[in-house]
Design a protein around this motif. Structure first.
Motif, short mmCIF file in Angstrom:
data_model
loop_
_atom_site.label_atom_id
_atom_site.label_comp_id
_atom_site.label_asym_id
_atom_site.label_seq_id
_atom_site.Cartn_x
_atom_site.Cartn_y
_atom_site.Cartn_z
N SER A 1 0.84 -1.20 0.00
CA SER A 1 0.00 0.00 0.00
C SER A 1 0.87 1.24 0.00
O SER A 1 1.97 1.24 0.56
N GLN B 1 -5.49 -7.65 -7.17
CA GLN B 1 -5.98 -7.52 -5.80
C GLN B 1 -5.48 -6.24 -5.12
O GLN B 1 -5.00 -6.27 -3.97
N ILE B 2 -5.55 -5.15 -5.86
CA ILE B 2 -5.25 -3.85 -5.26
C ILE B 2 -6.44 -2.93 -5.49
O ILE B 2 -7.29 -3.22 -6.34
N THR B 3 -6.52 -1.85 -4.69
CA THR B 3 -7.48 -0.80 -5.02
C THR B 3 -6.70 0.47 -5.32
O THR B 3 -5.60 0.67 -4.80
N VAL C 1 -2.76 3.61 -3.42
CA VAL C 1 -2.99 2.20 -3.71
C VAL C 1 -3.05 1.43 -2.40
O VAL C 1 -2.23 1.66 -1.50
N ALA C 2 -4.03 0.54 -2.26
CA ALA C 2 -4.08 -0.37 -1.12
C ALA C 2 -3.81 -1.77 -1.64
O ALA C 2 -4.40 -2.20 -2.61
N GLY C 3 -2.88 -2.46 -1.00
CA GLY C 3 -2.55 -3.82 -1.47
C GLY C 3 -2.08 -4.64 -0.30
O GLY C 3 -2.81 -4.84 0.66
N LYS C 4 -0.81 -5.08 -0.37
CA LYS C 4 -0.23 -5.83 0.77
C LYS C 4 -0.13 -4.89 1.96
O LYS C 4 0.11 -3.70 1.79
N ALA C 5 -0.26 -5.45 3.13
CA ALA C 5 -0.13 -4.62 4.34
C ALA C 5 1.28 -4.03 4.42
O ALA C 5 2.24 -4.67 4.03
#
Lengths: 450, 460
Positions: free
Chosen positions: A224, A403-405, A446-450
Motif C-alpha cells: 500500500s 488484488q489492489i485498489t 494504492v491499497a494492497g499488501k499490508a
C-alpha cells in the motif's frame, strides 16, 4: 397506425390543446450471434420502435411515451404529457426549437455494413473464437465470443417546424479469453466497434484479449502507498465516462459539480485538452443534431488545462445567459431532455507508449478498474476502485499486479496529469462515446499488501 | 394480450425447423417517474413498453427474437425468424396449451399509476424538507419516485400458459452536504413489490430522507479511510451486497454451467465458514426481489444455497438446466422482453446466526465498521469482487470510533466466505438493481451484522 399519420395527428392535437408538442421517434434492428466451440450458442434478432412525446406548457415540459401506435395511444400520450407538464414546479424555463437552416452532413450508415448478412457475421464470430484459442496453449476456453450489428433511426418533429432525422449503422464484437495455468486463472476482454466492415482486424482483437488474460495470470498485490500511475488508454476512457457529468452545466447549476462558475479558470494540467466532437467520422455517437434538434458543433471543453465551457442545452444556456453548446441529450425516445457529450476524448499527443512508461519511471500501469458504478462519486469526484495492472520499474513495464485498489479524486487527477499519450482509443458508442490515450498521473493511493 | 390459438400457432411455427423447445414471452409495462431538485418538482414522465420475445432451443443452443409487434402476424414473423436460425430436421410438433394461475403472494392495494400526481409531488416535497432540516450543510437534495405495473404472459411448447402482474414502487433520496469546497453524499432507496400503499406504514419516506442527509453530513466531517488489510464488521441490510457479489453471481448457472465459476463442481463441499447459511428466496411477500412465477413461468420458491458452510444449490434456468443435467430452480429472470432470461438472484441473504452484535464489535481487533455499503461487481471466473463503503467508521479498542470516507473492499469470493467469523441475529433486507447478461432486475440483498477476519480495504 402508420407512423407518419400518427405523428401528424398527435402534433395536431397538441396544437389544438394550445401547447407546443414534440415527437422523438426511434426505430431500429439489431442482431447478435455468440459462439461456443464453433457452434452458434446464442442468436438474438430484434426489431424495435418507440415514440416519445413531450409538450411545452407555461415553460414546463411533460413527457409520455409508447411502443404501440393506436387510437388509445394518441389520447394517452397527449393527456399524460400535459398532466406531467402541469406537475412540474421548477423555476427553470424549458424550450422547444424550430430547427436550424443547415445541419452538418454526416455519413453514419455504410451500405456495405447494412448489406452484411447473418452468415458473414456468424463466421466472423467463429473466426474470432478460433483465433483467440490459437493464441497460446494456456488459453483453454473462451468465456464469451460474439458479433453484433445494429441499424438505428432517430427523428425529431415538433409543432414549431423542427423536422430532422438521422440513421446510423454499427458493427461490433467482443471476446473474453480464459487463461489457465495450474491453479491460476485469469480473464481478458477485448471489444471492437466500427462502421466499416473492412476495418475489422480480428487477429488484433484475439491477440489483445489473450494477452490480457495471460499477462494477469501471475498477478500479486503491491505494498500500500502512493504511486505514480500510468492509466492505460481504455482505463482512462472509462474514468472519463464515469466522471463526464461534472462537465454538465445542468449539474453545475444544481450544485452537483465543482465546476460551477469556473469557466475560464485552469482546472487541469497544461497538457490536457478535452474535446467534444459530434462530427467524428466512423462513430455511431456522431450526430448532426442534438436532443433538442439544434445543429451540433465541435468544441474544446478544456484547452491547455483551461475550462472553456461547460456542456449546455437550451434550458441551462438560458439560465446562464449563454448560447447552447448543442449538447442536449435524451437517453432514449422515452427520456426527458438532459445534457451529455457526444464523442468525448482527451486529445492525444505524439508521445508513444514506451516513452510514457519511461516518463513514469517507477510506478504502476493500470489496465483494469472495476466497480465504477459504486466506488466512484461523480459529484465529489472521489473514487476507490478494484484494480489490476503491472509494475513499472526503471521506465519499463514488468510484473503483473492484482488484488489492489486505487483511490483518488478525479478533479485532482485532472490537475495531476503529467503527460498524455498518442494511443487514442474509444469505448463502446452510446448516446456518448468516450475515448482517451494513456495518461500519466503523478500520484494515486494504492491499497494492497499490508 | 395473446390467445391460446395464436400462441399455439406461433409455437408450432417456431419449431418447424428442428427446435426442441419454444417459448413466447409477452409483456406490457406501464411506468412512471417524478423527480424533485432545488425544492421543486422538475420532471414527470410516463412510459409504456410493449413487446414479445420468442425463444427456441435446439439441444444446448438457443435463438431469441423480439419485436414490438404482438399481433398474430407480427408474432408469426418473429417465430419464423427464430426458426430460420435453427438448423435441423423439421418435425410437426404437437402442442397442447393448458392455462394455469400461480397463487399471488404479493397483494397490491393501490396501483401506483392511479395515485394522483399531486400526492406524489407532496411526498417528494416532504422528503426534501426533512433532509434539509437535518443540517444547514445540506446543499442539494434529489428525491424521486418510480413505479411500474407489468402484465406478462408466457406460453411454451411443453404446454405451459400462464402469466402474472408485477407492481413495483420505489423512493430514491440523495443528499449532498458541502463545506469549504468539499462535499459528500448520502442516499437511501427503499422499495417493494407493492403499490403506493408502500408509504402507509412499510416505508417512512421522511425517515429515509433524514437517513440520507445524516449520512452525507457524517461523511463530510469524516477523515479519509486508511488503506490496508484489516478486520471488517459489515452491518446488516445492504451489507448483504458482500454476499451478492462475492458469492451470489458465482452460483448462477450462467457461469457454473460452463465451468466459469470458482464454485463450479463444488456441490456438497465446504465453500464458506460453518457459521454461514445463505438463502435465495422468491417467496417473501411483497419483497422487492420476489416473484409469483419466474420469467420462464416456473412457480417461485425458497432455495438454500449454502447450509452451515456447505454448498447445496446453484440457481439454474431452463437452458442451463439442460447443460448441467439438473432441474431448473425457478431462477429464470430477465429485465424485459428485449432480453432472453437466464439464472439470476431474487432476495439473497445470509441467514441470522447466533452472535451478539455488541460482542462482535467489542471483540474486534482494530479495523473498520462498514455501516452502509454502496454497490460492487464481480468476475465470476476468478472470483475477484469489489464493493464500495458509503459510510464507514474505524473500530479502535473494541469500540466504534470516528467516521471515515472513501473506502472500498476487495477480495476473492472463495476466500472471504471462509473468513466470516461472526454472524449476528437480526436479519435486515435492502433493495438494489442487479445487472448481468439478461439485463437489470430488482433484487434484495441482506444479512445480519457479520464480521470478516481480514479484507483488503482501499482508502487514501
Amino acid at each position: 397506425m402508420d407512423r407518419n399519420a400518427f405523428v401528424s395527428r398527435l402534433l395536431a392535437s397538441a396544437a389544438q390543446r394550445g401547447v407546443a408538442g414534440e415527437v422523438c421517434y426511434e426505430n431500429g434492428e439489431s442482431f447478435e450471434a455468440s459462439v461456443k466451440n464453433g457452434e452458434i450458442h446464442q442468436y438474438n434478432v430484434a426489431d424495435g420502435m418507440g415514440l416519445g412525446f413531450r409538450v411545452l406548457k407555461d415553460g414546463h415540459t411533460g413527457t409520455a411515451s409508447t411502443q404501440i401506435l393506436d387510437e388509445d395511444a394518441l389520447t394517452q400520450l397527449l393527456d399524460g404529457a400535459v398532466e406531467n407538464a402541469e406537475l412540474v414546479e421548477s423555476e427553470d424555463r424549458q424550450f422547444m426549437y424550430p430547427g436550424d437552416d443547415e445541419y452538418p452532413e454526416l455519413d453514419l450508415c455504410n451500405p456495405e455494413l447494412a448489406a452484411m448478412g447473418a452468415a458473414a457475421k456468424i463466421e466472423m464470430a467463429r473466426e474470432l473464437e478460433r483465433l483467440t484459442l490459437a493464441q497460446d496453449p494456456r488459453i483453454q476456453q473462451v468465456e464469451e465470443c460474439a458479433v453484433f450489428s445494429s441499424v438505428n433511426e432517430r427523428a425529431l418533429v415538433n409543432t414549431l417546424g423542427l423536422d430532422v432525422s438521422a440513421k446510423a449503422a454499427l458493427l461490433g464484437g467482443y471476446v473474453v479469453a480464459v487463461a489457465r495455468d495450474g491453479d491460476k486463472v485469469n480473464t481478458g476482454l477485448k471489444m471492437f466497434f466500427t462502421m466499416d466492415p473492412a476495418e475489422v482486424d480480428l487477429v488484433a482483437v484475439a491477440r489483445a484479449a489473450a494477452q490480457e488474460a495471460l499477462d494477469g495470470l501471475d498477478g500479486a498485490p503491491v505494498p500500500s502507498g502512493k504511486y505514480r500511475v500510468l492509466l492505460r488508454n481504455d482505463v482512462a476512457a472509462t474514468m472519463l465516462s464515469t466522471f463526464s457529468d461534472i462537465f454538465s452545466a445542468d449539474n453545475a447549476q444544481r450544485g452537483l459539480s465543482r465546476l460551477k462558475d469556473r469557466e475560464g479558470e485552469m482546472i487541469a494540467a497544461e497538457c490536457v485538452t478535452l474535446m467534444d466532437d459530434p462530427h467524428r467520422a466512423g462513430s455511431a455517437s456522431s450526430t448532426p443534431f442534438d436532443g433538442e434538434g439544434v445543429a451540433t458543433r465541435v468544441k474544446a471543453v478544456i484547452e491547455g488545462g483551461k475550462l472553456n465551457t461547460l456542456l449546455h442545452n437550451l434550458k441551462t444556456a438560458n439560465k446562464q445567459g449563454v448560447k447552447t453548446t448543442a449538447n442536449a441529450a435524451r437517453g432514449s425516445y422515452a427520456s426527458t431532455v438532459g445534457v451529455a457529450p457526444s464523442n468525448f476524448f482527451f486529445a492525444p499527443s505524439d508521445t508513444g507508449f514506451d516513452a510514457m512508461a519511461a516518463k513514469a519511471g517507477d510506478g504502476l500501469l493500470i489496465t483494469d478498474l472495476q466497480g465504477m458504478h459504486a466506488g466512484a462519486n461523480p459529484i465529489t469526484g472521489d473514487f476507490s476502485l478494484a484494480a489490476k495492472g503491472f509494475r513499472i520499474e526503471g521506465g519499463k513495464v514488468t510484473g503483473p499486479v492484482n488484488q489492489i485498489t486505487v483511490a483518488g479524486n478525479f478533479y485532482e487527477v485532472l490537475r495531476d496529469i503529467e503527460a498524455v499519450g498518442a494511443d487514442l482509443e474509444f469505448r463502446a458508442p452510446g448516446v456518448s462515446c468516450f475515448g482517451s490515450p494513456c495518461l500519466l498521473v503523478s500520484a494515486l493511493s494504492v491499497a494492497g499488501k499490508a | 394480450m395473446l390467445t391460446k390459438t395464436t400462441a399455439t400457432d406461433v409455437l408450432r411455427e417456431a419449431l418447424k425447423t428442428g427446435g426442441d423447445f419454444a417459448e413466447i414471452y409477452c409483456e406490457d409495462r406501464r411506468s412512471g417517474g417524478m423527480s424533485l431538485m432545488d425544492g421543486h418538482v422538475e420532471a414527470a414522465s410516463t412510459r409504456r413498453r410493449h413487446g414479445a420475445g420468442i425463444r427456441v432451443f435446439r439441444g444446448l443452443n438457443s435463438v431469441y427474437v423480439h419485436t414490438n409487434d404482438t399481433s398474430p402476424a407480427g408474432l408469426t414473423a418473429a417465430a419464423r425468424k427464430a426458426a430460420d436460425a435453427v438448423t435441423g430436421d423439421g418435425r410437426v410438433q404437437d402442442i397442447h396449451l393448458t392455462r394455469s394461475l400461480q397463487r399471488n403472494i404479493h397483494l397490491i392495494r393501490e396501483m401506483p399509476m392511479d395515485t394522483a400526481g399531486a400526492r406524489k409531488a407532496r411526498l417528494l416535497r416532504d422528503c426534501d424538507l426533512a433532509a434539509k432540516a437535518v443540517s444547514p450543510e445540506i446543499t442539494q437534495v434529489q428525491v424521486s419516485l418510480s413505479h411500474t405495473e407489468t402484465d406478462m404472459l408466457i406460453a411454451n411448447s411443453e404446454g405451459l400458459f400462464t402469466g402474472d402482474t408485477r407492481v413495483y414502487t420505489r423512493l430514491y433520496v440523495h443528499a449532498v452536504a458541502t463545506k469549504d469546497g468539499d462535499s459528500q453524499s448520502g442516499s437511501d432507496a427503499p422499495g417493494a413489490m407493492m403499490g403506493y400503499e408502500l408509504f402507509s406504514g412499510r416505508v417512512d419516506p421522511e425517515a429515509s430522507a433524514r437517513k440520507a442527509a445524516v449520512q452525507a453530513v457524517t461523511m463530510l466531517h469524516a477523515d479519509v479511510c486508511p488503506a490496508g488489510v484489516m478486520p471488517v464488521v459489515i452491518d446488516g441490510g445492504f451489507g448483504g451486497v458482500i454476499f451478492h457479489e462475492a458469492c451470489g453471481h458465482s452460483l448462477e448457472a450462467a457461469s457454473v454451467a460452463f465451468g466459469n465459476s470458482e464454485f463450479a463442481g463444488k456441490l456438497g463441499q465446504a465453500i464458506a465458514s460453518p457459521i454461514v447459511t445463505a438463502i435465495d428466496d422468491g417467496t417473501i411477500a411483497n419483497e422487492w426481489g420476489s416473484l409469483n412465477i419466474d420469467d420462464e413461468g416456473m412457480p417461485t420458491n425458497r432455495l438454500v444455497l449454502i447450509e452451515n458452510g456447505i454448498l447445496k444449490n446453484y440457481m439454474i434456468d431452463r437452458l442451463n438446466a439442460r447443460r448441467m443435467g439438473m432441474a431448473p430452480t425457478g431462477s429464470g429472470r430477465r429485465q424485459d422482453y428485449t432480453f432472453a432470461p437466464t439464472s439470476r438472484m431474487r432476495n439473497t441473504y445470509i441467514a441470522p446466526g447466533h452472535d451478539d452484535e455488541a460482542e462482535i464489535i467489542a471483540t474486534c481487533p482494530d479495523g473498520l465498521y462498514a455501516k452502509s455499503m454502496g454497490g460492487g461487481s464481480v468476475n465470476p471466473v476468478t472470483g475477484e469482487f469489489n464493493f464500495a463503503v458509503d459510510e464507514g467508521y474505524l473500530i479502535r479498542n473494541g469500540r466504534i470510533d470516528r467516521p471515515v470516507r472513501g473506502a472500498s473492499l476487495i477480495g476473492r469470493g472463495s476466500e472471504i466466505l471462509m473468513k466470516i467469523d461472526r454472524v449476528g441475529k437480526n436479519l435486515r433486507l435492502s433493495q438494489g438493481m442487479c445487472g448481468a447478461s439478461s439485463g437489470s432486475v430488482p433484487v434484495d440483498v441482506g444479512q445480519p451484522m457479520i464480521r470478516v477476519t481480514d479484507i483488503t480495504v482501499g482508502g487514501r
